[in-house]
Design a protein around this motif. Structure first.
Motif, PDB file in Angstrom:
ATOM      1  N   ILE A  12       0.945 -21.003 -12.573  1.00  0.00           N
ATOM      2  CA  ILE A  12       1.005 -20.177 -13.781  1.00  0.00           C
ATOM      3  C   ILE A  12       0.728 -21.095 -14.964  1.00  0.00           C
ATOM      4  N   ILE A  13      -0.475 -20.996 -15.512  1.00  0.00           N
ATOM      5  CA  ILE A  13      -0.892 -21.982 -16.502  1.00  0.00           C
ATOM      6  C   ILE A  13      -0.624 -21.462 -17.914  1.00  0.00           C
ATOM      7  N   VAL A  14       0.487 -21.945 -18.455  1.00  0.00           N
ATOM      8  CA  VAL A  14       0.865 -21.682 -19.841  1.00  0.00           C
ATOM      9  C   VAL A  14       1.055 -23.067 -20.456  1.00  0.00           C
ATOM     10  N   ASP A  15       1.332 -23.179 -21.743  1.00  0.00           N
ATOM     11  CA  ASP A  15       1.540 -24.544 -22.222  1.00  0.00           C
ATOM     12  C   ASP A  15       2.844 -24.731 -22.965  1.00  0.00           C
ATOM     13  N   TRP A  16       3.141 -25.966 -23.190  1.00  0.00           N
ATOM     14  CA  TRP A  16       4.425 -26.402 -23.732  1.00  0.00           C
ATOM     15  C   TRP A  16       4.196 -27.098 -25.047  1.00  0.00           C
ATOM     16  N   ARG A  17       4.898 -26.681 -26.077  1.00  0.00           N
ATOM     17  CA  ARG A  17       4.819 -27.384 -27.350  1.00  0.00           C
ATOM     18  C   ARG A  17       6.206 -27.842 -27.719  1.00  0.00           C
ATOM     19  N   GLU A  18       6.321 -29.160 -27.910  1.00  0.00           N
ATOM     20  CA  GLU A  18       7.609 -29.758 -28.273  1.00  0.00           C
ATOM     21  C   GLU A  18       8.139 -29.092 -29.534  1.00  0.00           C
ATOM     22  N   PRO A  19       9.441 -28.926 -29.690  1.00  0.00           N
ATOM     23  CA  PRO A  19      10.445 -29.354 -28.720  1.00  0.00           C
ATOM     24  C   PRO A  19      10.831 -28.265 -27.715  1.00  0.00           C
ATOM     25  N   ASN A  20      10.453 -27.011 -27.927  1.00  0.00           N
ATOM     26  CA  ASN A  20      11.056 -25.994 -27.074  1.00  0.00           C
ATOM     27  C   ASN A  20      10.246 -24.705 -26.920  1.00  0.00           C
ATOM     28  N   ILE A  21       8.938 -24.771 -27.055  1.00  0.00           N
ATOM     29  CA  ILE A  21       8.181 -23.521 -27.039  1.00  0.00           C
ATOM     30  C   ILE A  21       7.159 -23.470 -25.898  1.00  0.00           C
ATOM     31  N   ILE A  22       7.199 -22.365 -25.158  1.00  0.00           N
ATOM     32  CA  ILE A  22       6.170 -22.065 -24.162  1.00  0.00           C
ATOM     33  C   ILE A  22       5.228 -21.047 -24.791  1.00  0.00           C
ATOM     34  N   ARG A  23       3.926 -21.380 -24.797  1.00  0.00           N
ATOM     35  CA  ARG A  23       2.949 -20.432 -25.359  1.00  0.00           C
ATOM     36  C   ARG A  23       2.226 -19.723 -24.219  1.00  0.00           C
ATOM     37  N   LEU A  24       2.113 -18.416 -24.382  1.00  0.00           N
ATOM     38  CA  LEU A  24       1.485 -17.562 -23.373  1.00  0.00           C
ATOM     39  C   LEU A  24       0.403 -16.770 -24.107  1.00  0.00           C
ATOM     40  N   ALA A  25      -0.856 -16.952 -23.707  1.00  0.00           N
ATOM     41  CA  ALA A  25      -1.914 -16.237 -24.422  1.00  0.00           C
ATOM     42  C   ALA A  25      -2.786 -15.449 -23.442  1.00  0.00           C
ATOM     43  N   PRO A  26      -2.499 -14.156 -23.279  1.00  0.00           N
ATOM     44  CA  PRO A  26      -3.386 -13.327 -22.462  1.00  0.00           C
ATOM     45  C   PRO A  26      -4.709 -13.167 -23.204  1.00  0.00           C
ATOM     46  N   THR A  27      -5.798 -13.493 -22.542  1.00  0.00           N
ATOM     47  CA  THR A  27      -7.104 -13.482 -23.196  1.00  0.00           C
ATOM     48  C   THR A  27      -7.885 -12.266 -22.706  1.00  0.00           C
ATOM     49  N   PRO A  28      -8.231 -11.349 -23.617  1.00  0.00           N
ATOM     50  CA  PRO A  28      -8.769 -10.066 -23.172  1.00  0.00           C
ATOM     51  C   PRO A  28     -10.109 -10.150 -22.432  1.00  0.00           C
ATOM     52  N   LEU A  29     -10.868 -11.235 -22.609  1.00  0.00           N
ATOM     53  CA  LEU A  29     -12.139 -11.314 -21.877  1.00  0.00           C
ATOM     54  C   LEU A  29     -11.925 -11.536 -20.387  1.00  0.00           C
TER      55      LEU A  29
END
Ligand SMILES: *Cc1c(COP(=O)(O)O)cnc(C)c1O
Length: 425
Positions: free
Chosen positions: A383-400
């Motif tokens: 499950i490829i999402v990313d991590w931004r310090e100090p505590n955030i997981i970013r999830l970006a569903p891309t409509p294409l």
């Protein structure tokens, strides 16, 4: 509700676009890829377009500048029309060149021209570091101190999102001393979309210039740069525009400035008037429009791979893209909120605005603890999402290329990993 995702995928007018991309694999199956906001996936057309240029180079050598299928002399212009549609501009206002941060500096040379009384820059607090460094160094270059010259707008105490009224207020209160207001279109960390048109209007009323960094906005949200009267904008193309690592950057200069040859700028030979460029004479004569800001000859391979992605964008209605974006993101949000309701002990908070007009594709999930442990589990599970310090997981569903099934699958597996980590109750 159980079959909502099946129904939505069947109804999706963009469903065939997924086949235009390579989807990374994890253990022999498609990974769940939600990092289109960081690096878009590879369009299947990239290799053929790169090969064309590699082969023309092989075949023609230097003669490719004029005899290649797409002559390199004017290669930058093969993306102009498509880019101008995506950003809502006239083709003359747009150029593909350099990289985002380089373009930001070049634009500031023209649009940040501080005087003794009017020298301040207003920006969002917590802007992407490259933007912070660029702006600080520009301020210092002009002999000012960042602490005095940069006004950062922060969220209110205990909040994560900046109130629009606070932006307008700050502009009005500092109307006499502001030279430039520089904001992102969509904030990289929180996913907040700013009201670009209204901000620009307030900035112009204050008598200052207004620029935007569209790194997370281009290809993601509605843009009408020309009609909104924005002075300049910069972007990179490897996020929602899928041009690949280190992809070509872009610059928008509004026509009312772009046609002004007297505006100061840092010049290079590719910004010189095309008719006389190869006379190699003394004296810089800018070509009309944003292309007059170019420094160097076109970065053919980078532009070729962007072209492959723009071929896909050219084939879709942007309204359909944006409406799928809203539906995918709302679906992800709804399933996450459901999870939170079922398991209130999960230390998760979605900080991205709920209102679809105040966000794009991205949801930012703040974990008050164990976020790092969770992302390790997600990545190990494909499950490829990313991590931004100090505590955030970013999830970006891309409509294409993302599907409603992707979201459904994500929520199920995400829920299981949360139970593993935080327990049932
Ligand atoms: C991704 C991103 C950048 C990256 O800058 P480059 O010059 O392309 O390396 C800069 N600013 C913002 C806001 C970004 O999101």
């Amino acid at each position: 509700m159980q079959d909502y995702h099946i129904h939505m995928d069947q109804q999706d007018p963009l469903s065939s676009q997924r086949n235009a991309f390579y989807i990374p694999e994890h253990e022999g199956k498609d990974a769940l890829y939600f990092c289109g906001n960081s690096l878009g996936l590879q369009p299947r057309g990239v290799m053929a377009l790169l090969e064309q240029e590699v082969m023309d180079w092989r075949k023609y050598g230097v003669e490719g500048h004029f005899h290649a299928k797409n002559p390199w002399f004017s290669y930058h212009s093969i993306v102009t029309e498509s880019l101008s549609r995506i950003v809502g501009a006239n083709p003359s206002e747009v150029v593909a060149m350099q990289t985002l941060t380089a373009n930001l500096h070049l634009a500031m040379v023209s649009f940040y021209r501080p005087t003794k009384d009017r020298y301040k820059i207003v920006m969002e607090a917590g802007a992407f570091p490259s933007d912070q460094y660029a702006i600080e160094s520009q301020v210092r270059f002009h002999g000012f101190e960042p602490d005095d010259a940069i006004i950062e707008i922060t969220p209110r105490h205990g909040e994560h999102i900046i109130h629009h009224e606070d932006i307008i207020d700050t502009i009005e209160r500092n109307a006499d001393s502001i030279a430039l207001v520089m904001f992102s279109g969509v904030q990289y960390l929180s996913g907040q979309r700013f009201r670009m048109k209204d901000i620009t209007e307030a900035v112009h009323t204050a008598g200052a210039m207004c620029g935007f960094d569209l790194a997370h906005a281009i290809g993601n949200v509605e843009l009408q740069l020309h009609d909104w009267n924005i002075d300049f904008a910069v972007w990179c193309s490897y996020k929602y525009l899928n041009s690949g690592p280190g992809g070509i950057g872009g610059l928008f200069i509004h026509d009312r400035h772009a046609q002004n040859p007297d505006l100061p700028r840092f010049a290079g030979w590719w910004g010189h008037d095309e008719q006389t460029r190869f006379l190699m004479k003394k004296g810089f004569i800018p070509s009309h429009g944003a292309s007059g800001w170019q420094l160097s000859n076109a970065q053919v391979f980078q532009i070729a791979s962007l072209r492959a992605s723009l071929d896909i964008f050219d084939g879709v209605k942007l309204e359909e893209l944006f409406s799928k974006r809203d539906a995918l993101t709302a679906y992800a949000e709804q399933l996450l909120l459901q999870l939170k309701e079922d398991m209130p002990h999960i230390p998760l908070e979605i900080i991205t605005p709920k209102n679809k007009d105040e966000r794009g594709a991205q949801l930012s999930l703040l974990f008050h603890e164990h976020g790092k442990a969770l992302i390790d589990k997600l990545l190990a599970d494909g499950i490829i999402v990313d991590w931004r310090e100090p505590n955030i997981i970013r999830l970006a569903p891309t409509p294409l290329y993302n599907t409603f099934r992707d979201i459904h699958e994500f929520a199920n597996r995400f829920g299981k990993h949360c139970i593993d980590l935080f327990g049932e109750q």
